[in-house]
Write a protein that holds these residues in place. Sequence first.
Motif, PDB file in Angstrom:
ATOM      1  N   GLU A 120       4.653   0.409  -2.665  1.00  0.00           N
ATOM      2  CA  GLU A 120       5.681   0.773  -1.695  1.00  0.00           C
ATOM      3  C   GLU A 120       6.388   2.015  -2.228  1.00  0.00           C
ATOM      4  O   GLU A 120       6.729   2.088  -3.419  1.00  0.00           O
ATOM      5  CB  GLU A 120       6.689  -0.360  -1.506  1.00  0.00           C
ATOM      6  N   SER A 121       6.583   2.994  -1.341  1.00  0.00           N
ATOM      7  CA  SER A 121       7.196   4.249  -1.792  1.00  0.00           C
ATOM      8  C   SER A 121       8.057   4.826  -0.672  1.00  0.00           C
ATOM      9  O   SER A 121       7.848   4.537   0.519  1.00  0.00           O
ATOM     10  CB  SER A 121       6.119   5.266  -2.210  1.00  0.00           C
ATOM     11  N   ASP A 171      -8.955  -1.598   3.041  1.00  0.00           N
ATOM     12  CA  ASP A 171      -7.661  -0.953   2.843  1.00  0.00           C
ATOM     13  C   ASP A 171      -6.744  -1.145   4.042  1.00  0.00           C
ATOM     14  O   ASP A 171      -7.198  -1.123   5.201  1.00  0.00           O
ATOM     15  CB  ASP A 171      -7.846   0.551   2.601  1.00  0.00           C
ATOM     16  N   TYR A 172      -5.458  -1.285   3.733  1.00  0.00           N
ATOM     17  CA  TYR A 172      -4.423  -1.310   4.768  1.00  0.00           C
ATOM     18  C   TYR A 172      -3.339  -0.307   4.395  1.00  0.00           C
ATOM     19  O   TYR A 172      -2.895  -0.243   3.247  1.00  0.00           O
ATOM     20  CB  TYR A 172      -3.796  -2.712   4.898  1.00  0.00           C
ATOM     21  N   ARG A 173      -2.931   0.462   5.382  1.00  0.00           N
ATOM     22  CA  ARG A 173      -1.841   1.423   5.198  1.00  0.00           C
ATOM     23  C   ARG A 173      -0.866   1.272   6.353  1.00  0.00           C
ATOM     24  O   ARG A 173      -1.257   0.893   7.463  1.00  0.00           O
ATOM     25  CB  ARG A 173      -2.375   2.860   5.163  1.00  0.00           C
ATOM     26  N   GLY A 174       0.398   1.571   6.085  1.00  0.00           N
ATOM     27  CA  GLY A 174       1.378   1.452   7.152  1.00  0.00           C
ATOM     28  C   GLY A 174       2.788   1.720   6.654  1.00  0.00           C
ATOM     29  O   GLY A 174       3.007   2.234   5.550  1.00  0.00           O
ATOM     30  N   VAL A 175       3.747   1.336   7.484  1.00  0.00           N
ATOM     31  CA  VAL A 175       5.169   1.534   7.199  1.00  0.00           C
ATOM     32  C   VAL A 175       5.853   0.169   7.254  1.00  0.00           C
ATOM     33  O   VAL A 175       5.619  -0.617   8.182  1.00  0.00           O
ATOM     34  CB  VAL A 175       5.816   2.496   8.215  1.00  0.00           C
ATOM     35  N   GLY A 235       1.158  -1.160  11.128  1.00  0.00           N
ATOM     36  CA  GLY A 235      -0.093  -0.715  10.541  1.00  0.00           C
ATOM     37  C   GLY A 235      -0.577   0.618  11.073  1.00  0.00           C
ATOM     38  O   GLY A 235      -0.306   0.995  12.216  1.00  0.00           O
ATOM     39  N   GLU A 236      -1.326   1.317  10.232  1.00  0.00           N
ATOM     40  CA  GLU A 236      -1.981   2.569  10.590  1.00  0.00           C
ATOM     41  C   GLU A 236      -3.488   2.400  10.401  1.00  0.00           C
ATOM     42  O   GLU A 236      -3.923   1.600   9.557  1.00  0.00           O
ATOM     43  CB  GLU A 236      -1.472   3.714   9.708  1.00  0.00           C
ATOM     44  N   PRO A 237      -4.317   3.120  11.169  1.00  0.00           N
ATOM     45  CA  PRO A 237      -5.773   3.003  11.007  1.00  0.00           C
ATOM     46  C   PRO A 237      -6.196   3.275   9.566  1.00  0.00           C
ATOM     47  O   PRO A 237      -5.783   4.264   8.961  1.00  0.00           O
ATOM     48  CB  PRO A 237      -6.321   4.064  11.973  1.00  0.00           C
ATOM     49  N   SER A 238      -7.025   2.376   9.020  1.00  0.00           N
ATOM     50  CA  SER A 238      -7.422   2.453   7.614  1.00  0.00           C
ATOM     51  C   SER A 238      -8.921   2.217   7.478  1.00  0.00           C
ATOM     52  O   SER A 238      -9.615   1.940   8.454  1.00  0.00           O
ATOM     53  CB  SER A 238      -6.629   1.438   6.788  1.00  0.00           C
ATOM     54  N   HIS A 239      -9.387   2.287   6.234  1.00  0.00           N
ATOM     55  CA  HIS A 239     -10.829   2.312   5.957  1.00  0.00           C
ATOM     56  C   HIS A 239     -11.312   0.928   5.503  1.00  0.00           C
ATOM     57  O   HIS A 239     -10.687   0.283   4.664  1.00  0.00           O
ATOM     58  CB  HIS A 239     -11.115   3.338   4.862  1.00  0.00           C
ATOM     59  N   ALA A 240     -12.459   0.496   6.032  1.00  0.00           N
ATOM     60  CA  ALA A 240     -13.136  -0.718   5.586  1.00  0.00           C
ATOM     61  C   ALA A 240     -14.618  -0.414   5.438  1.00  0.00           C
ATOM     62  O   ALA A 240     -15.244   0.108   6.361  1.00  0.00           O
ATOM     63  CB  ALA A 240     -12.935  -1.857   6.590  1.00  0.00           C
ATOM     64  N   VAL A 267       0.851   0.910   0.964  1.00  0.00           N
ATOM     65  CA  VAL A 267      -0.608   0.896   0.882  1.00  0.00           C
ATOM     66  C   VAL A 267      -1.016  -0.410   0.204  1.00  0.00           C
ATOM     67  O   VAL A 267      -0.372  -0.874  -0.740  1.00  0.00           O
ATOM     68  CB  VAL A 267      -1.175   2.099   0.102  1.00  0.00           C
ATOM     69  N   ASP A 268      -2.088  -1.003   0.722  1.00  0.00           N
ATOM     70  CA  ASP A 268      -2.637  -2.249   0.166  1.00  0.00           C
ATOM     71  C   ASP A 268      -4.146  -2.065   0.118  1.00  0.00           C
ATOM     72  O   ASP A 268      -4.840  -2.262   1.114  1.00  0.00           O
ATOM     73  CB  ASP A 268      -2.241  -3.432   1.053  1.00  0.00           C
TER      74      ASP A 268
END
Length: 771
Positions: free
Chosen positions: A391-392, A328-332, A287-292, A346-347
């Motif tokens: 997913e990309s 939101d969740y972002r990551g690899v 996970g990467e820091p994301s917005h809530a 991205v979710d």
Amino acid sequence: MIWIILLSGMVQGAFAQNLEIKGTVRDARDKKILEFAHVVLQTMDSSFVAGTTTDVKGHFLLNKIKKGSYILTVSMLGFQTASVSLENISGDIFLGEIYLNDDAVSLEGVTVSASAQTSHADKKIVFPSDRQVKASGNGMELLQQMMLPRVQVDLLNDEIQMVGNGVVQVRINGVKVEQDEIKALNPSDIIRIEYHDNPGLRYGNADIVLDYIVRRPDTGGSFGLDMAQGINAMWGEHDVRGKINHKHSEWGASYRIGPRDFYGMKRNNEEEFHLADGTTLNRVEIGEPSHARLFMHNLSVNYSYQKPDKYLFNATFRYRNNHQPHWDYRGVLMNKADPEDKVDMVDLSGSAYQAPALDLYYQRDLRHSQTLVFNVVGTYNQTKSTRIYQESRQEQLLTDVGNRVDGDKYSVIGEAIYEKKLTSGNRLSGGLRHNQSFSDNHYTNGHSYKTRMEQMESSVYAEFKGKVRKLDYALGVTVNRSSYSQRGADADYVRYTVNPRLTLFYALPGESSLRLKSTMGNVTPSLGELSAVDQAIDSLQIQRGNPNLRSYMSYYTELNYEFREGPFYVNALGAYEYQPDAIMDEKYLEGNKIIQTWDNQRNWQRVVASVHLRIGPIRDILQLSVDGGVNHYRSNGNAYAHRYTNGWCDANLSVTWKHWSLLYMVMTNWNWFKGETMTGGENIQGIQLGYRQKDWMIGLRVFNPFTDNYKQETENWNRYASFRRSNSIKESVRLFIATISYNFSFGRKFSAGPKRVNNADNDSGVMRTGK
């Protein structure tokens, strides 16, 4: 002769240390007994000695009293306080009948130096101490200070919880309210809390009911403000309320807003898939820091008209609005077998929910201690939610999932209750309850699905409460009819059940008791679980509702032991729950996809052992409570069998000195396991420093000051698609919050009649998806 003299002295000394004071409290107007009158024994310099409340026959008993001089006061809302001077007592005292006169101005209360508590078969009546009141800025903080068993006050999420995933109902003078209205209470107006830890059948599915008995203005009114604002993060809880009274009428309104805006939300996830072609994929989400972002709005407007001993009419309009534009969740995503095989993920989720409701209530008091209650609640729930999952790799889109749900649900809940007080303290109650809901949902995810569902549940119940010597008992039975239908389904579902209930309560020597409770209940599937709709979760998984779900029975037995001696209080509990044909999650293969759904599984079992220890107050300064326990779950599905055991511990420490107060709290994970999923609780630490000056209280809180890894964990043990997931918010670590409370009131005081029914519909009726 010497031995006889010595023995006589010892016996006299023993009796001198264990005097009894007893009597009966009655209404001076009609000579009727008064239940739950507050009896306090104080020394001549007003130091607290003992306290209790009158029982269903109006009797009270204070034991283990030393010889000396005392003042005994008897008080109750709506009556003048009676005081009895007891000088140089050296033997048991029977005071006979004490009469209380009506008073248009309710009692201002007796200063209690230590919280007094009496236990009954279905509830505990707890009086806050003066120390606890001064250390609290609102009604929720006072509950935290009182440290009741199985009750948690989560100041970070601003909610009252029950240890063990139970349902908590809150009331004010018997009227069902929202939790933010508890925050709006002035602690000095709270006379007692009636803590129903074994609620009767008329409370529906509540596991705990907390009824705040408070003073009300007669003429004039009150105004209050409660604000808590994050200093180093956008976290807020702000409440404003007001109330005006004139003769028999009362007008009230309250508004609450709770903004959240975080940029450090993160999800880490490890999944293992076993696909139909024999392929095994172990995928790790970094996970990467994301917005809530979240905004919560609650509005309540109330009018009541009450004539004592005749009738009460109450009308309340409530409006709840939760707007969550970003979750939101972002990551690899990394292939664990080949770390170079990575994709970006991205979710993104958003939702909006609003629910206006109108609650109409009428209570009529009849002759011969009879009461009739009628309650109707109408609610409209509107839900809108969106989810985008992608997913990309190198800006090339590999997976694109888009879900949208528009839901409308209409419900009406009606109830009628009859109650009768019989001789010898016995009680009889019965009622009818009907809940009918209609749900229209539109699901869009590349295809368009429309569902129209109807759910009805009707029940009739009766309960008798009696007493045989030291044994209190309650016998009840509910006959339930549940049905639901879905447009396009082959047939409607209808089921009848008979649900008995038994409670036995035995008072042991001293201040201890033993209680046995056994219940049977019917559990119906939610409208979201019944929806015949597919929604994609990611490139491999699909969530699907099951319109063939059936309601099932839940059998619950609990043994509770309570002991109190001086500053020590112990409450121990052991419980067993068994649910055959329980609705639980499952996953199965369908081509190259994994289907997540629900079904009636073989059975689910739970064994619970817990203990609550409270010490204090010590020198009216220090109070400590510790809760701990073990949970063991057995989840037997149609194609799986899982066992899970979890230990947990909570602690609270309160210190007060003059105008200052300090509170430390820690909550460890109470984990819940059902089906194939373990849902982890929160691990929270908090410190709160407060300073009170008359009607103002200011404070500073800090959450999780000693940890860097605050998170919630979830696990799934399915053989085709298991995962281990953790969610965290960076801003919740070392979160500093400034608080301020202000309460102002004017006018005389009186007690409004209690409302005895609470109904609400908080089920949105839609199926949600996501990880």
